[in-house]
Write an enzyme that holds these catalytic residues in place. Structure first.
Site, PDB file in Angstrom:
ATOM      1  N   GLY A 124      46.106  44.839  42.122  1.00  0.00           N
ATOM      2  CA  GLY A 124      46.095  43.673  42.998  1.00  0.00           C
ATOM      3  C   GLY A 124      46.599  42.450  42.262  1.00  0.00           C
ATOM      4  O   GLY A 124      46.508  42.367  41.037  1.00  0.00           O
ATOM      5  N   GLN A 182      47.814  33.533  40.499  1.00  0.00           N
ATOM      6  CA  GLN A 182      48.022  34.166  39.191  1.00  0.00           C
ATOM      7  C   GLN A 182      49.461  34.041  38.716  1.00  0.00           C
ATOM      8  O   GLN A 182      49.740  34.200  37.531  1.00  0.00           O
ATOM      9  CB  GLN A 182      47.630  35.648  39.237  1.00  0.00           C
ATOM     10  CG  GLN A 182      46.149  35.880  39.424  1.00  0.00           C
ATOM     11  CD  GLN A 182      45.853  37.361  39.466  1.00  0.00           C
ATOM     12  OE1 GLN A 182      45.911  37.980  40.509  1.00  0.00           O
ATOM     13  NE2 GLN A 182      45.547  37.953  38.315  1.00  0.00           N
ATOM     14  N   CYS A 185      41.350  42.378  35.317  1.00  0.00           N
ATOM     15  CA  CYS A 185      42.217  41.419  36.001  1.00  0.00           C
ATOM     16  C   CYS A 185      43.480  41.229  35.165  1.00  0.00           C
ATOM     17  O   CYS A 185      43.399  41.132  33.936  1.00  0.00           O
ATOM     18  CB  CYS A 185      41.480  40.083  36.141  1.00  0.00           C
ATOM     19  SG  CYS A 185      42.453  38.795  36.929  1.00  0.00           S
ATOM     20  N   HIS A 216      37.934  40.530  45.067  1.00  0.00           N
ATOM     21  CA  HIS A 216      38.441  39.998  43.794  1.00  0.00           C
ATOM     22  C   HIS A 216      39.670  39.104  44.042  1.00  0.00           C
ATOM     23  O   HIS A 216      39.753  37.988  43.516  1.00  0.00           O
ATOM     24  CB  HIS A 216      38.781  41.185  42.890  1.00  0.00           C
ATOM     25  CG  HIS A 216      39.378  40.834  41.565  1.00  0.00           C
ATOM     26  ND1 HIS A 216      38.785  41.161  40.366  1.00  0.00           N
ATOM     27  CD2 HIS A 216      40.541  40.198  41.239  1.00  0.00           C
ATOM     28  CE1 HIS A 216      39.556  40.723  39.371  1.00  0.00           C
ATOM     29  NE2 HIS A 216      40.619  40.150  39.864  1.00  0.00           N
ATOM     30  N   HIS A 244      40.476  34.799  43.879  1.00  0.00           N
ATOM     31  CA  HIS A 244      41.562  34.108  43.161  1.00  0.00           C
ATOM     32  C   HIS A 244      42.130  32.967  44.016  1.00  0.00           C
ATOM     33  O   HIS A 244      42.519  31.923  43.490  1.00  0.00           O
ATOM     34  CB  HIS A 244      42.710  35.066  42.852  1.00  0.00           C
ATOM     35  CG  HIS A 244      42.551  35.868  41.591  1.00  0.00           C
ATOM     36  ND1 HIS A 244      42.438  35.290  40.351  1.00  0.00           N
ATOM     37  CD2 HIS A 244      42.524  37.208  41.374  1.00  0.00           C
ATOM     38  CE1 HIS A 244      42.338  36.247  39.429  1.00  0.00           C
ATOM     39  NE2 HIS A 244      42.383  37.421  40.027  1.00  0.00           N
TER      40      HIS A 244
HETATM   41 NI    NI Z   1      42.382  39.325  39.119  1.00  0.00          NI
END
Ligand code: NI
Length: 167
Positions: A46, A51, A91, A133, A137
């Site tokens: 993912g 990010q 992550c 999750h 973010h």
């Molecule tokens: Ni993550």
């Protein structure tokens, strides 16, 4: 398509909340494609737009073993959650770190797909964890924030050391 650089914890940019996508235009389509390529290349299951330093509510997920069940979610929202499960998480922004986090066992998520259709997905197990999750973010939260302060301090120290070695 192109690979996007992934921000690493504790980069402060990871703490910024992402804004809803207003229009699924060519830029968003390109972003989604690049995010999918970046996730598969990493490899990860993912990736959320913050990010890769883009503050839009876009998430890509593929939890399949065959790596051919790409889910792209625009403006995802958890509308129901129930139960509890605890599993080990990692992550792409916190490389090499895995720890146990408690999550809801089942979630229902509403989102828009790339064809601008409203969709609802009901998930449990790993997909439910991954949805929670990634949506976190979008709100500027990272899974390590579920861990104790001591563990977070250790993770920061470890990543700072890694950064020095690779710099
Ligand atoms: Ni993550």
């Amino acid at each position: 398509m192109s690979l996007l650089p992934i921000l690493r914890f504790p980069d402060p940019r990871l703490k910024k909340p992402a804004a809803p996508v207003r229009e699924i235009d060519e830029n968003i389509l390109r972003l989604a494609r690049d995010m999918a390529e970046t996730m598969y290349e990493a490899p990860g299951i993912g990736l959320a737009a913050p990010q890769v330093d883009v503050l839009h509510r876009v998430v890509v997920i593929d939890v399949s073993d065959t790596r051919d069940e790409l889910l792209t979610l625009i403006n995802p929202e958890i509308v129901e959650s129930e139960g509890k499960q605890t599993g080990e998480e990692g992550c792409l922004s916190v490389p090499g770190i895995y720890d146990r986090v408690e999550r809801a066992e089942r979630v229902v998520v509403r989102y828009l797909d790339l064809e601008r259709c409203r969709k609802t997905i009901a998930a449990d197990g790993l997909l439910a964890v991954c949805l929670q999750h990634e949506i976190e973010h979008l709100d500027g939260r990272i899974f390590v924030e579920h861990l104790s302060r001591l563990k977070q301090a250790r993770i920061r120290a470890k990543l700072a050391k890694q950064a020095k070695i690779t710099a």
